[in-house]
Scaffold this motif. Structure first.
Motif, short mmCIF file in Angstrom:
data_model
loop_
_atom_site.label_atom_id
_atom_site.label_comp_id
_atom_site.label_asym_id
_atom_site.label_seq_id
_atom_site.Cartn_x
_atom_site.Cartn_y
_atom_site.Cartn_z
N ARG A 82 -2.55 2.75 -0.95
CA ARG A 82 -3.28 1.46 -1.07
C ARG A 82 -4.00 1.76 -2.39
O ARG A 82 -4.23 0.85 -3.47
CB ARG A 82 -3.94 0.85 0.08
N LEU A 83 -4.97 2.56 -2.14
CA LEU A 83 -5.99 2.91 -3.23
C LEU A 83 -5.27 3.27 -4.75
O LEU A 83 -5.62 2.89 -5.70
CB LEU A 83 -6.82 4.07 -2.98
N SER A 84 -4.18 4.16 -4.43
CA SER A 84 -3.59 4.42 -5.65
C SER A 84 -3.08 3.13 -6.52
O SER A 84 -3.09 3.05 -7.58
CB SER A 84 -2.43 5.37 -5.46
N ARG A 85 -2.23 2.31 -5.69
CA ARG A 85 -1.67 1.11 -6.34
C ARG A 85 -2.80 0.22 -7.10
O ARG A 85 -2.77 -0.21 -8.15
CB ARG A 85 -1.13 0.30 -5.10
N ARG A 86 -4.07 -0.06 -6.18
CA ARG A 86 -5.00 -0.76 -6.78
C ARG A 86 -5.65 -0.14 -8.10
O ARG A 86 -5.92 -0.73 -9.10
CB ARG A 86 -6.15 -1.10 -5.81
N LEU A 87 -6.04 1.13 -8.03
CA LEU A 87 -6.36 1.85 -9.19
C LEU A 87 -5.43 1.77 -10.16
O LEU A 87 -5.66 1.66 -11.40
CB LEU A 87 -6.76 3.22 -8.99
#
Length: 637
Positions: A79-84
């Motif tokens: 989730r964080l990787s996609r947002r970043l």
């Protein structure tokens, strides 16, 4: 923040010293360790809620390492990787601010000012249209190894668009996201579409897919006004994420980079670059025989301009994108160079050409040529050393030459270093195994139900290393084709057909096969989809699936290394591989001492390599004694 991060690093090193997450389960329940983990979990979630994406990502990553077996934090990492990734693509200046603030919090120097040249999302999304995304989902959803998956892909695609709409930083490039009522209307309609598509009663077919894509783009146009290319990009990425980590759309902007990684060559000028301590783009070395070397580019030159435009503040990816380009086209570079204690500016006009990437490396560089290696880590015992960095079109042929050189000098043992090798071409892995095994199965492929779909065999291998003791080095960075080679050699050694031992840490666990197809689109794009799983010759299925406690290739001899030791070994090895060259292809003598790979052993930096060399020296000595005893017996008959 950073004190907790430092505590997490200590916990990670303790776990590594105890043999990894599986072996250190009791340690994770120690009251002090458990308290650090609980605080890290709390702070990670608070950071994400507050929009401190980098801090949250860092903490979640370290938690993920500790709980790697049950993968409880994998969803958070994704989730964080996609947002970043979205912030990096659509709001790169804000991403720069996040990175800069994080560096300052850690007491590090500030980044150079942000430079927007070549960093506009509009250029990177050129060629994306509805048909590209529709075609990708249709093909991937029907050809994926796990069967029909279009419905879950569409739901995941909607999730991807929702992530985009709820990332506040994207309101700068997409002002419609800052309009509260429009954004809420968009999200409400997304939810309605998600419920409709997820309903088991919904008939999912090509018409459903096309209507959904058209509806989403129309909905956006009426509310938040996200550009169609950007919306389709995130819908497509979200949809593919429902399959596995390796099935992806290779967007038009990414095709060139993808082909570089598989073909073992690229179009460019032939320099290795990195950031210096001031975050400037520095030439590590020009590659021998390349356009950059021939025109006079030198090691330690600082690239300041490309085609007259300043590249101050560039990321390495930005620099690569503007320096590379179509073959036979020209690029103008401006360099800063130290001459007699003064900084001078030098301009070069360089014609881009095809540059071969070497994936086969030896122990120590001897000359300017990328093929000029000392192949022996221990000359006295005649122990050879070969490191494969990936499996490209040239790997097997280049390895063949290296083996020729070692056998010509007398080879008593070989270290085959596959650590941090992410894999590559399956046919090259089969040919590499053929150096050790003259014939036999290397890998079998099967579908999700375990039904055999194919077999890859060594048919006419040389098998010329079958009688040479071999130590294969692996670690969690060894994946795919690396696991095929190490696992196959391990199996054949177990059957007594060669003398091999696998040393290091368990490999990554990528036991799947991906096929890549060009898409029938106006812009050049491709689709990569997992179509099969594979088993090693002995029947092992090494692919890592959710809930599995066993995966990958387990070494015969486990040797742990701390993260700091790995980092030191990687840095020394990288520096030792580089020799500074001038425009005549001659090695430049400098006052700086050249990094010496021997230090990996003499200073106890690379414990895995040290174990391999010790074992091979012992086996070589044993073989020499056996030969001597045999000769002595023969002479008395």
């Amino acid at each position: 923040g950073f004190k907790l991060s430092e505590a997490m690093v200590l916990v990670m090193e303790l776990v590594e010293l105890h043999g990894g997450a599986l072996a250190a389960a009791d340690l994770l329940h120690d009251p002090m360790v458990a308290e650090v983990i609980e605080k890290a979990d709390t702070q990670a979630r608070e950071a994400e809620t507050a929009g401190e994406w980098l801090k949250a990502s860092e903490l979640f990553y370290r938690l993920h390492v500790l709980f790697d077996v049950d993968q409880r934090y994998k969803g958070d990492i994704r989730r964080l990787s996609r947002r970043l990734a979205m912030i990096r693509l659509y709001a790169p200046e804000h991403y720069w601010e996040l990175r800069n603030n994080r560096r300052l919090e850690a007491g590090e120097s500030a980044l150079p000012p942000y430079n927007a040249i070549g960093d506009h999302y509009e250029e990177k999304l050129e060629g994306i249209d509805q048909w590209l995304v529709i075609q990708s989902i249709e093909v991937a959803g029907t050809r994926h190894v796990d069967g029909q998956a279009v419905q879950k892909m569409l739901v995941a695609g909607i999730d991807g668009v929702e992530t985009m709409a709820t990332t506040t930083e994207l309101a700068v490039p997409f002002p419609g996201l800052a309009e509260g009522m429009a954004r809420q209307a968009f999200l409400a309609n997304l939810e309605a579409k998600r419920v409709e598509i997820a309903d088991p009663k919904t008939n999912i077919n090509q018409r459903t897919l096309r209507r959904l894509v058209a509806d989403l783009t129309e909905l956006s146009a009426q509310t938040v006004r996200i550009p169609e290319e950007a919306l389709l990009h995130e819908f497509g990425n979200g949809a593919m994420s429902a399959l596995d980590d390796y099935s992806v759309i290779i967007w038009p902007d990414e095709v060139r980079r993808f082909e570089r990684n598989t073909r073992g060559s690229f179009i460019g000028i032939g320099v290795q670059i990195q950031h210096d301590e001031l975050m400037r783009i520095k030439v590590v070395t020009p590659l021998e025989g390349t356009p950059a070397q021939r025109v006079g580019v030198r090691s330690d030159d600082i690239i300041t301009k490309v085609n007259g435009e300043s590249i101050a503040g560039f990321t390495l990816d930005q620099a690569v994108d503007v320096i590379t380009g179509p073959e036979n086209t020209k690029v103008e570079l401006t360099m800063e160079r130290e001459v007699d204690g003064e900084t001078v500016e030098v301009d070069f006009t360089i014609v881009r050409k095809s540059i071969k990437l070497r994936s086969v490396k030896g122990w120590k560089r001897l000359g300017a040529s990328e093929e000029d290696w000392d192949w022996f880590v221990d000359h006295e015992s005649r122990i050879g050393y070969v490191r494969l960095t990936q499996f490209t079109e040239n790997t097997a042929g280049d390895l063949d030459k290296a083996i020729d050189a070692m056998l010509a000098e007398g080879l008593n043992g070989l270290v085959l270093d596959l650590r941090f090798n992410p894999g590559g071409l399956l046919d090259q892995a089969v040919k590499v195994v053929g150096e050790f095994v003259p014939s036999g199965v290397v890998v079998t492929t099967e579908d999700a139900d375990g039904k055999p779909t194919g077999v890859e065999k060594v048919k006419k291998g040389s098998g010329r290393l079958a009688d040479i003791p071999v130590a294969v080095l692996i670690n969690p960075g060894s994946a795919s084709a690396s696991e095929i080679v190490s696992g196959a050699l391990q199996d054949y050694a177990a059957w007594g057909k060669l003398d091999a031992i696998v040393i290091g840490k368990r490999s990554f666990g990528k036991g799947s096969v991906q096929n890549a197809w060009p898409l029938r689109t106006a812009a050049r794009a491709m689709l990569k989809v997992t179509t099969q799983y594979y088993r090693l010759p002995g029947g092992r299925l090494i692919h890592r699936r959710a809930g599995m406690a066993e995966w990958g290739v387990e070494p015969d001899l486990t040797v742990d290394m701390l993260p700091s030791q790995n980092e030191e070994a990687i840095t020394l090895r990288r520096n030792a591989d580089v020799l500074p060259l001038d425009e005549n292809g001659e090695i430049v003598v400098t006052d700086e001492p050249q990094a010496n790979p021997d230090d990996l052993l003499t200073q106890g930096i690379d414990l895995q390599l040290e174990a391999a060399v010790v074992l091979l020296k012992s086996r070589a000595a044993g073989q020499a004694q056996a030969r001597a005893a045999g000769q002595s017996t023969d002479s008395g008959v």
